[in-house]
Scaffold this active site. Structure first.
Site, PDB file in Angstrom:
ATOM      1  N   ASN A  21       8.917   6.347 -14.121  1.00  0.00           N
ATOM      2  CA  ASN A  21       9.690   7.163 -13.190  1.00  0.00           C
ATOM      3  C   ASN A  21      10.795   7.907 -13.921  1.00  0.00           C
ATOM      4  O   ASN A  21      11.530   7.313 -14.722  1.00  0.00           O
ATOM      5  CB  ASN A  21      10.327   6.290 -12.111  1.00  0.00           C
ATOM      6  CG  ASN A  21       9.330   5.748 -11.094  1.00  0.00           C
ATOM      7  OD1 ASN A  21       9.709   5.066 -10.161  1.00  0.00           O
ATOM      8  ND2 ASN A  21       8.062   6.040 -11.276  1.00  0.00           N
ATOM      9  N   HIS A  48       6.379  10.828 -14.254  1.00  0.00           N
ATOM     10  CA  HIS A  48       6.480  11.722 -13.091  1.00  0.00           C
ATOM     11  C   HIS A  48       7.862  11.667 -12.450  1.00  0.00           C
ATOM     12  O   HIS A  48       8.669  10.759 -12.702  1.00  0.00           O
ATOM     13  CB  HIS A  48       5.404  11.393 -12.058  1.00  0.00           C
ATOM     14  CG  HIS A  48       5.533  10.065 -11.389  1.00  0.00           C
ATOM     15  ND1 HIS A  48       6.499   9.768 -10.440  1.00  0.00           N
ATOM     16  CD2 HIS A  48       4.797   8.923 -11.510  1.00  0.00           C
ATOM     17  CE1 HIS A  48       6.346   8.538 -10.013  1.00  0.00           C
ATOM     18  NE2 HIS A  48       5.322   7.996 -10.666  1.00  0.00           N
ATOM     19  N   CYS A  76       3.881   3.381 -13.278  1.00  0.00           N
ATOM     20  CA  CYS A  76       4.205   4.668 -13.896  1.00  0.00           C
ATOM     21  C   CYS A  76       5.599   4.640 -14.519  1.00  0.00           C
ATOM     22  O   CYS A  76       6.370   3.701 -14.322  1.00  0.00           O
ATOM     23  CB  CYS A  76       4.132   5.782 -12.851  1.00  0.00           C
ATOM     24  SG  CYS A  76       2.454   6.099 -12.261  1.00  0.00           S
ATOM     25  N   SER A  97      -6.514   4.837 -15.662  1.00  0.00           N
ATOM     26  CA  SER A  97      -6.302   3.953 -14.515  1.00  0.00           C
ATOM     27  C   SER A  97      -5.143   4.397 -13.634  1.00  0.00           C
ATOM     28  O   SER A  97      -4.933   3.823 -12.562  1.00  0.00           O
ATOM     29  CB  SER A  97      -6.093   2.513 -14.983  1.00  0.00           C
ATOM     30  OG  SER A  97      -4.962   2.420 -15.831  1.00  0.00           O
ATOM     31  N   GLY A  98      -4.383   5.408 -14.075  1.00  0.00           N
ATOM     32  CA  GLY A  98      -3.401   5.992 -13.170  1.00  0.00           C
ATOM     33  C   GLY A  98      -1.952   5.879 -13.558  1.00  0.00           C
ATOM     34  O   GLY A  98      -1.079   5.898 -12.672  1.00  0.00           O
ATOM     35  N   HIS A 137       5.136   1.244  -9.667  1.00  0.00           N
ATOM     36  CA  HIS A 137       3.814   0.616  -9.567  1.00  0.00           C
ATOM     37  C   HIS A 137       3.051   0.680 -10.895  1.00  0.00           C
ATOM     38  O   HIS A 137       1.853   0.467 -10.925  1.00  0.00           O
ATOM     39  CB  HIS A 137       2.993   1.289  -8.470  1.00  0.00           C
ATOM     40  CG  HIS A 137       3.537   1.102  -7.100  1.00  0.00           C
ATOM     41  ND1 HIS A 137       4.385   2.001  -6.506  1.00  0.00           N
ATOM     42  CD2 HIS A 137       3.371   0.081  -6.209  1.00  0.00           C
ATOM     43  CE1 HIS A 137       4.706   1.579  -5.296  1.00  0.00           C
ATOM     44  NE2 HIS A 137       4.115   0.413  -5.091  1.00  0.00           N
ATOM     45  N   TYR A 168       0.829  -1.211   0.000  1.00  0.00           N
ATOM     46  CA  TYR A 168       0.000   0.000   0.000  1.00  0.00           C
ATOM     47  C   TYR A 168       0.860   1.256   0.000  1.00  0.00           C
ATOM     48  O   TYR A 168       1.897   1.332   0.664  1.00  0.00           O
ATOM     49  CB  TYR A 168      -0.898  -0.003   1.230  1.00  0.00           C
ATOM     50  CG  TYR A 168      -1.745   1.246   1.366  1.00  0.00           C
ATOM     51  CD1 TYR A 168      -2.864   1.431   0.575  1.00  0.00           C
ATOM     52  CD2 TYR A 168      -1.410   2.241   2.296  1.00  0.00           C
ATOM     53  CE1 TYR A 168      -3.650   2.570   0.694  1.00  0.00           C
ATOM     54  CE2 TYR A 168      -2.188   3.390   2.421  1.00  0.00           C
ATOM     55  CZ  TYR A 168      -3.304   3.546   1.609  1.00  0.00           C
ATOM     56  OH  TYR A 168      -4.069   4.672   1.737  1.00  0.00           O
TER      57      TYR A 168
END
Length: 446
Positions: free
Chosen positions: A352, A332, A350, A327-328, A348, A313
């Site tokens: 990076n 970034h 993305c 969905s995200g 997760h 989490y």
């Protein structure tokens, strides 16, 4: 004997006089007064005008009500030619501003270009020539129906905003559209640079336009939806036209490889940056596909990885984030994974970036910039983001109800058969997206 002769002559004279009197009486019966002559001439002129007017027919006819606006206006010359048609609406709008039309069939017919507005009164004045070349003028005043059901339309693009070269034009309808071909035909594009593209129905309430290849940089686009009066479904009519103008900016294209751990940033066709990255770990891989940037924010709160309190989490504020899936998934800043960027996938899902590089890309980013992820073990999902570029040109054309391409330019747009188009010379990743780009591992174009 004399008396008899005299009487006979008198009878003859009387008979002649009577005959002459009758003749004078008969001639006097056809003499007209000036008023009678004027009325007779007027009646003759009226009959002649009616005959001439019949040689120029307007549909809808004079006095019609509850007219179907989607049928438009037709003027037909039965003998001579149509020379001019003007139309005014109940709002006082002239034909030059609202109801345009085209002469056809050797100037025998004129038909309005777009549907008429709902619940409007129109007066049509048509001029032309009759069978003998005489000038003819006729008029018709009628009213279109007030529909029980209407649909409205929204466009995603904002007025005078600037978007990337991959940006689709996105329309949303308030009601399901079943007469899709009629709606497509009501749409017009004007572009400062010639563009080839197509409309694509994602479902009955969403219609998108995408160029065959990425938009030419620095193109201005004007959209005109002549939707007022279009019957989008049985008994359901458009209630307003829709117009919008926006711009396409510079070409900013990102390509990320999950295997080389690098992303290339191309600006106006030239490689500007080649940065180290870290994409999704094996359990949360970044999905393949040619996307476009959706939005950006600094910072963005990202929550995921399982239930709160579980080992995976997370609930973090992330800086300089550019989103490309709903969905995200983002490009970034990730200072915590700098040690892994360029060598290992640990995110997760993305992409990076080193903090300084993330700032640079964030400042370049606008909605519609192409972002392609390649060589992933995960396939991209249709509609998880603006995924129009997942499809090849031939696949995209199949989403058009007309099955036609659109050729747009400074003078407007026309629908054309795809077979008549010039050959496509654009190549991925700078000119267009690669075929099969959202299938797992099939489009490593880095």
């Amino acid at each position: 004997m004399r008396g008899t002769a005299r009487n006979a002559r008198r009878k003859v004279a009387i008979a002649v006089a009577v005959a002459l009197g009758l003749l004078v009486a008969a001639c006097g019966g056809h003499t007209q007064t000036p008023a009678q002559a004027s009325a007779s001439a007027a009646a003759s002129a009226s009959v002649n005008a009616a005959r001439l007017a019949s040689e120029l027919k307007i549909t809808p006819s004079n006095g019609s009500s509850d007219v179907n606006p989607s049928a438009g206006i037709t003027v037909t010359a039965t003998s001579g030619k149509v020379t001019k048609v003007t139309v005014t609406s109940s709002g006082g709008t002239s034909a030059s501003g609202a109801v345009s039309g085209t002469l056809a069939a050797g100037d025998k017919t004129w038909h309005s270009t777009w549907a008429l507005g709902v619940a409007q009164s129109y007066t049509v004045t048509a001029t032309g020539t009759g069978s003998g070349g005489q000038p003819v003028t006729t008029t018709s005043t009628f009213r279109t129906l007030s529909p029980a059901q209407t649909f409205s339309t929204e466009i995603y693009e904002g007025s005078d905003q600037t978007y990337g070269v991959g940006m689709p034009i996105m329309l949303i309808f308030s009601q399901p559209i079943t007469n899709r071909a009629a709606v497509e035909r009501s749409l017009e594009l004007t572009t400062s640079t010639p563009v080839i593209g197509s409309w694509y129905w994602d479902d009955s309430e969403h219609l998108d336009f995408r160029p065959r290849d990425y938009w030419p940089a620095d193109t201005t686009v004007s959209f005109d939806g002549h939707l007022d009066g279009v019957e989008g479904a049985q008994g359901v009519y458009g209630n307003a036209d829709l117009t919008q103008s926006f711009s396409i900016g510079s070409s900013i294209i990102a390509v990320a490889s999950t295997t080389t751990h690098k992303t290339q940033i191309y600006i106006n066709g030239k490689l500007a940056y080649n940065w180290p990255i870290s994409t999704g770990r094996s359990t949360l891989p970044t999905p393949d596909g040619s996307y476009v940037s959706v939005e950006k924010a600094n910072p963005v709160r990202m929550i995921g990885g399982g239930a709160p309190g579980s080992a995976g989490y997370y609930n973090e504020l992330v800086n300089y984030a550019v989103r490309f899936t709903f969905s995200g998934d983002y490009y970034h800043s990730a200072p915590w994974s700098v040690v892994d960027q360029g060598t290992t996938n640990v995110s997760h899902g993305c992409v990076n970036l080193p903090p300084e590089d993330a700032v640079t890309y964030y400042n370049l980013s606008i909605p519609g910039n192409p972002i392609t992820v390649t060589a992933s073990v995960a396939a991209g999902k249709w509609d998880d983001g603006w995924t129009e570029w997942f499809l090849t040109w031939s696949q995209y054309l199949k989403g058009s109800a007309l099955g036609l391409a659109v050729e747009a330019g400074p003078q407007g747009s026309t629908f054309v058969s795809p077979g008549t188009l010039p050959a496509d010379t654009a190549t991925a990743p700078l000119g267009t997206s690669a075929a099969g780009n959202y299938y797992t591992g099939t489009a490593n174009i880095s």
